[in-house]
Scaffold this motif. Structure first.
Motif, mmCIF file in Angstrom:
data_model
loop_
_atom_site.group_PDB
_atom_site.id
_atom_site.type_symbol
_atom_site.label_atom_id
_atom_site.label_comp_id
_atom_site.label_asym_id
_atom_site.label_seq_id
_atom_site.Cartn_x
_atom_site.Cartn_y
_atom_site.Cartn_z
ATOM 1 N N HIS A 91 2.217 2.188 -3.744
ATOM 2 C CA HIS A 91 1.210 1.841 -4.018
ATOM 3 C C HIS A 91 0.958 3.905 -4.275
ATOM 4 N N ARG A 92 1.270 4.624 -2.835
ATOM 5 C CA ARG A 92 0.971 5.806 -2.711
ATOM 6 C C ARG A 92 1.729 6.334 -3.089
ATOM 7 N N ARG B 188 -2.778 -4.434 -7.554
ATOM 8 C CA ARG B 188 -3.942 -3.023 -7.424
ATOM 9 C C ARG B 188 -5.341 -4.118 -6.676
ATOM 10 N N LEU C 280 4.240 -6.315 -8.690
ATOM 11 C CA LEU C 280 4.796 -5.102 -9.286
ATOM 12 C C LEU C 280 5.071 -5.116 -10.042
ATOM 13 N N LEU D 66 0.758 -0.981 -0.103
ATOM 14 C CA LEU D 66 -0.158 -0.168 -0.245
ATOM 15 C C LEU D 66 1.318 1.293 -0.110
ATOM 16 N N THR E 259 5.168 -0.083 -11.543
ATOM 17 C CA THR E 259 3.700 -0.314 -10.902
ATOM 18 C C THR E 259 3.364 -1.242 -11.234
ATOM 19 N N LEU E 260 1.625 -0.750 -9.921
ATOM 20 C CA LEU E 260 1.329 -2.617 -9.625
ATOM 21 C C LEU E 260 0.848 -3.132 -11.155
ATOM 22 N N ALA F 70 -3.996 -3.943 -3.096
ATOM 23 C CA ALA F 70 -3.547 -2.381 -2.735
ATOM 24 C C ALA F 70 -4.728 -2.114 -1.970
ATOM 25 N N GLU F 71 -6.137 -2.171 -2.929
ATOM 26 C CA GLU F 71 -7.111 -1.920 -2.362
ATOM 27 C C GLU F 71 -7.946 -2.776 -1.555
#
Length: 301
Positions: free
Chosen positions: A15-16, A64, A50, A12, A58-59, A67-68
């Motif tokens: 991602h952020r 993703r 990744l 996460l 990038t994811l 991460a969500e």
């Protein structure tokens, strides 16, 4: 699949923050520690999370999804912490918040009513300061939590003794005076007159980054800190300006001024910073910070 929540927290952060190095700064660990946790997550789950390329990471679609899931876990932990606090002794205390105009309008003010319902024993005192003054007052103990803005591409780790939590990320936009043709791409910007921000604020760092991207100098006139001042100067035909989306709600843009979003302008990040120590943050400060995170969640500048 039963992913380890601790490893999801590292994903996460990547991602952020937009990369391993920035995630390491965000988490106050080494880049190697982030990479190791991501590698273990991929090994345990048997998937790649990744895409690693020459220009960064990038994811993947699976990344993703995870991460969500991590964001949902984080949200549920905040709610659980608030519920536990409600079950125990009432959380009380005065919390001094320092922030600038757009952050107060977008994040702080909207959460005050909800906070009062959940924690009636907390008294919040909101103080409008520029980021430099907020940092000084937080260090001196005059403020408990502050909101800062960063040009994301020039982000920096938080200093020792404090912790930062991302609130939201918003795109930079170009505002164009009446009668001026709208730029269609970045290459249209260098020849236009510019209204300039004060030195070393996020808008100034973003403008200097844009100049490096374009390979040219951007000459500015005037000097603003407040985005309303920039809009007034643009409306007066003094030049274009680069402002964040939160400052450009439809009702705040003067008649005749056009807002243009261009690919490649980058984005601005808002973070909340508080002190960390043996007795900090207090339950009241933690509750206020959690509520600000919740207030910012789901915003689409």
């Amino acid at each position: 699949m039963a992913a380890d929540p601790r490893r999801l927290a590292f994903l996460l952060a990547v991602h952020r923050a937009g990369g391993v190095l920035a995630a390491a700064d965000l988490l106050h660990v080494t880049p190697s520690a982030v990479s190791q946790q991501i590698a273990r997550l991929e090994a345990e789950e048997g998937i790649s999370v990744l895409d690693r390329g020459p220009r960064g990471v990038t994811l993947t679609p699976a990344g993703r999804v995870l991460a969500e899931a991590a964001e949902r876990i984080e949200s549920e932990l905040i709610e659980a912490r608030q519920a536990i606090a409600a079950l125990g002794e009432e959380v009380t205390g005065r919390v001094m918040i320092g922030a600038f105009q757009t952050a107060i309008r977008a994040v702080v003010a909207p959460m005050l009513a909800t906070l009062a319902e959940k924690f009636p024993g907390i008294e919040v005192d909101v103080n409008e300061h520029d980021p430099f003054e907020s940092v000084r007052k937080l260090r001196a103990g005059d403020l408990d939590a502050i909101i800062l803005d960063r040009d994301v591409d020039m982000d920096a780790p938080a200093p020792r003794g404090v912790h930062e939590i991302p609130l939201l990320e918003e795109p930079w936009c170009i505002v164009v005076p009446p009668g001026t043709a709208e730029p269609e791409r970045l290459d249209d910007l260098p020849g236009l007159p510019w209204v300039g921000p004060l030195a070393d604020i996020a808008a100034d760092r973003a403008l200097r980054r844009l100049a490096r991207t374009l390979g040219t100098e951007i000459t500015t006139r005037h000097s603003y800190y407040d985005f309303d001042t920039a809009l007034a100067l643009v409306a007066a035909g003094q030049g274009i300006a680069m402002l964040p989306a939160l400052a450009l709600k439809e009702q705040d843009v003067p008649d005749g001024v056009t807002v243009v979003r261009l690919a490649g302008l980058g984005s601005r990040r808002l973070v909340v910073r508080h002190r960390v120590g043996r007795h900090e943050p207090s339950p009241a400060v933690r509750a206020v910070v959690d509520e600000m995170v919740e207030s910012a969640r789901g915003m689409t500048p």
